[in-house]
Design a protein around this motif. Structure first.
Motif, PDB file in Angstrom:
ATOM      1  N   ASP A 196       0.797  -1.230   0.000  1.00  0.00           N
ATOM      2  CA  ASP A 196       0.000   0.000   0.000  1.00  0.00           C
ATOM      3  C   ASP A 196       0.832   1.284   0.000  1.00  0.00           C
ATOM      4  N   LEU A 197       2.154   1.173  -0.124  1.00  0.00           N
ATOM      5  CA  LEU A 197       3.091   2.302  -0.114  1.00  0.00           C
ATOM      6  C   LEU A 197       3.101   3.060   1.217  1.00  0.00           C
ATOM      7  N   GLU A 198       2.472   2.489   2.245  1.00  0.00           N
ATOM      8  CA  GLU A 198       2.457   3.115   3.566  1.00  0.00           C
ATOM      9  C   GLU A 198       3.045   2.223   4.653  1.00  0.00           C
ATOM     10  N   ASN A 199       2.999   0.910   4.437  1.00  0.00           N
ATOM     11  CA  ASN A 199       3.431  -0.043   5.458  1.00  0.00           C
ATOM     12  C   ASN A 199       4.390  -1.083   4.896  1.00  0.00           C
ATOM     13  N   ILE A 200       5.272  -1.561   5.780  1.00  0.00           N
ATOM     14  CA  ILE A 200       6.099  -2.718   5.459  1.00  0.00           C
ATOM     15  C   ILE A 200       5.202  -3.910   5.777  1.00  0.00           C
ATOM     16  N   ASP A 201       4.633  -4.527   4.741  1.00  0.00           N
ATOM     17  CA  ASP A 201       3.605  -5.544   4.965  1.00  0.00           C
ATOM     18  C   ASP A 201       3.667  -6.714   3.995  1.00  0.00           C
ATOM     19  N   SER A 202       4.805  -6.876   3.314  1.00  0.00           N
ATOM     20  CA  SER A 202       4.893  -7.929   2.303  1.00  0.00           C
ATOM     21  C   SER A 202       6.098  -8.835   2.524  1.00  0.00           C
ATOM     22  N   HIS A 203       5.922 -10.095   2.191  1.00  0.00           N
ATOM     23  CA  HIS A 203       6.995 -11.092   2.172  1.00  0.00           C
ATOM     24  C   HIS A 203       7.897 -10.752   0.993  1.00  0.00           C
ATOM     25  N   PHE A 204       9.207 -10.888   1.157  1.00  0.00           N
ATOM     26  CA  PHE A 204      10.143 -10.552   0.083  1.00  0.00           C
ATOM     27  C   PHE A 204       9.766 -11.252  -1.231  1.00  0.00           C
ATOM     28  N   GLY A 205       9.523 -12.555  -1.151  1.00  0.00           N
ATOM     29  CA  GLY A 205       9.290 -13.341  -2.359  1.00  0.00           C
ATOM     30  C   GLY A 205       7.956 -13.101  -3.039  1.00  0.00           C
ATOM     31  N   SER A 206       6.975 -12.596  -2.310  1.00  0.00           N
ATOM     32  CA  SER A 206       5.667 -12.365  -2.926  1.00  0.00           C
ATOM     33  C   SER A 206       5.311 -10.883  -3.012  1.00  0.00           C
ATOM     34  N   ALA A 207       6.271 -10.010  -2.720  1.00  0.00           N
ATOM     35  CA  ALA A 207       6.022  -8.564  -2.800  1.00  0.00           C
ATOM     36  C   ALA A 207       5.722  -8.170  -4.247  1.00  0.00           C
ATOM     37  N   LYS A 208       4.712  -7.353  -4.411  1.00  0.00           N
ATOM     38  CA  LYS A 208       4.346  -6.842  -5.744  1.00  0.00           C
ATOM     39  C   LYS A 208       5.074  -5.540  -6.050  1.00  0.00           C
ATOM     40  N   GLN A 209       5.611  -4.900  -4.984  1.00  0.00           N
ATOM     41  CA  GLN A 209       6.347  -3.652  -5.190  1.00  0.00           C
ATOM     42  C   GLN A 209       7.233  -3.336  -3.989  1.00  0.00           C
ATOM     43  N   PHE A 210       8.254  -2.551  -4.270  1.00  0.00           N
ATOM     44  CA  PHE A 210       9.159  -2.039  -3.246  1.00  0.00           C
ATOM     45  C   PHE A 210       9.211  -0.527  -3.402  1.00  0.00           C
ATOM     46  N   ALA A 211       8.972   0.189  -2.316  1.00  0.00           N
ATOM     47  CA  ALA A 211       9.118   1.644  -2.299  1.00  0.00           C
ATOM     48  C   ALA A 211      10.564   1.950  -1.918  1.00  0.00           C
ATOM     49  N   VAL A 212      11.259   2.709  -2.757  1.00  0.00           N
ATOM     50  CA  VAL A 212      12.670   2.999  -2.539  1.00  0.00           C
ATOM     51  C   VAL A 212      12.827   4.464  -2.128  1.00  0.00           C
ATOM     52  N   TYR A 213      13.537   4.663  -1.017  1.00  0.00           N
ATOM     53  CA  TYR A 213      13.778   5.995  -0.477  1.00  0.00           C
ATOM     54  C   TYR A 213      15.261   6.257  -0.361  1.00  0.00           C
ATOM     55  N   GLU A 214      15.652   7.495  -0.556  1.00  0.00           N
ATOM     56  CA  GLU A 214      17.003   7.975  -0.277  1.00  0.00           C
ATOM     57  C   GLU A 214      16.876   8.744   1.040  1.00  0.00           C
ATOM     58  N   ILE A 215      17.608   8.303   2.060  1.00  0.00           N
ATOM     59  CA  ILE A 215      17.490   8.897   3.385  1.00  0.00           C
ATOM     60  C   ILE A 215      18.840   9.461   3.804  1.00  0.00           C
ATOM     61  N   SER A 216      18.815  10.721   4.257  1.00  0.00           N
ATOM     62  CA  SER A 216      20.024  11.364   4.775  1.00  0.00           C
ATOM     63  C   SER A 216      19.688  11.976   6.128  1.00  0.00           C
ATOM     64  N   LYS A 217      20.672  12.633   6.722  1.00  0.00           N
ATOM     65  CA  LYS A 217      20.439  13.294   8.006  1.00  0.00           C
ATOM     66  C   LYS A 217      19.399  14.393   7.877  1.00  0.00           C
ATOM     67  N   GLU A 218      19.362  15.052   6.717  1.00  0.00           N
ATOM     68  CA  GLU A 218      18.507  16.218   6.528  1.00  0.00           C
ATOM     69  C   GLU A 218      17.214  15.953   5.776  1.00  0.00           C
ATOM     70  N   SER A 219      17.166  14.928   4.943  1.00  0.00           N
ATOM     71  CA  SER A 219      15.992  14.774   4.084  1.00  0.00           C
ATOM     72  C   SER A 219      15.706  13.319   3.728  1.00  0.00           C
ATOM     73  N   THR A 220      14.498  13.130   3.247  1.00  0.00           N
ATOM     74  CA  THR A 220      14.060  11.830   2.746  1.00  0.00           C
ATOM     75  C   THR A 220      13.373  12.060   1.409  1.00  0.00           C
ATOM     76  N   THR A 221      13.752  11.294   0.410  1.00  0.00           N
ATOM     77  CA  THR A 221      13.175  11.435  -0.920  1.00  0.00           C
ATOM     78  C   THR A 221      12.718  10.074  -1.422  1.00  0.00           C
ATOM     79  N   VAL A 222      11.511  10.022  -1.970  1.00  0.00           N
ATOM     80  CA  VAL A 222      11.071   8.810  -2.652  1.00  0.00           C
ATOM     81  C   VAL A 222      11.814   8.788  -3.981  1.00  0.00           C
TER      82      VAL A 222
END
Length: 131
Positions: free
Chosen positions: A24-50
């Motif tokens: 749902d792009l809001e929760n970590i709720d999927s098994h690795f092998g059956s996940a339909k999608q992965f939301a990828v973020y770049e995280i730093s001390k100052e910011s977070t970007t999808v």
């Protein structure tokens, strides 16, 4: 399998790239092998970007691992032993939660860790990128 790039600031020192197995792009709720999608973020001390949403069309561990190359940490609710070995061998640190966890809360934890005293595995990721 395809990847949809949403936004990217490019990788800089001190940033970590994190993927979350999510339905749902809001929760970590999927098994690795059956996940339909992965939301990828770049995280730093100052910011977070999808950065991107990686869509998984075919259940194929090797292709999923290939799509996750360049990711530092991947979160999921479960993973098989062979898949775990493959992501670790590709330099990706796995984190498993047995229950559903909010992506937003996990990003806050990671940001707090980056701004205080990161655990050894995160220090190692940052050192590897700086080298």
């Amino acid at each position: 399998m395809k990847s949809i790039k949403i936004k990217s600031n490019g990788s800089t020192s001190g940033n970590i790239r994190v993927a979350f197995a999510t339905s749902d792009l809001e929760n970590i709720d999927s098994h690795f092998g059956s996940a339909k999608q992965f939301a990828v973020y770049e995280i730093s001390k100052e910011s977070t970007t999808v950065c991107e949403i990686i869509k998984i069309d075919t259940k194929d561990t090797d292709l999923t691992v290939e799509l996750l190359k360049g990711i530092d940490i991947v979160y999921f609710t479960n993973i098989g032993a062979i898949a775990a070995a493959k992501i670790i061998n590709n330099g990706i640190f796995p984190i498993k939660y047995k229950e559903t966890v909010s992506i937003e809360e996990e990003i806050k934890k990671l940001t707090d860790m980056l701004n205080t005293n990161p655990p050894p595995f995160i220090k190692k990721i940052i050192e590897k990128k700086a080298a």
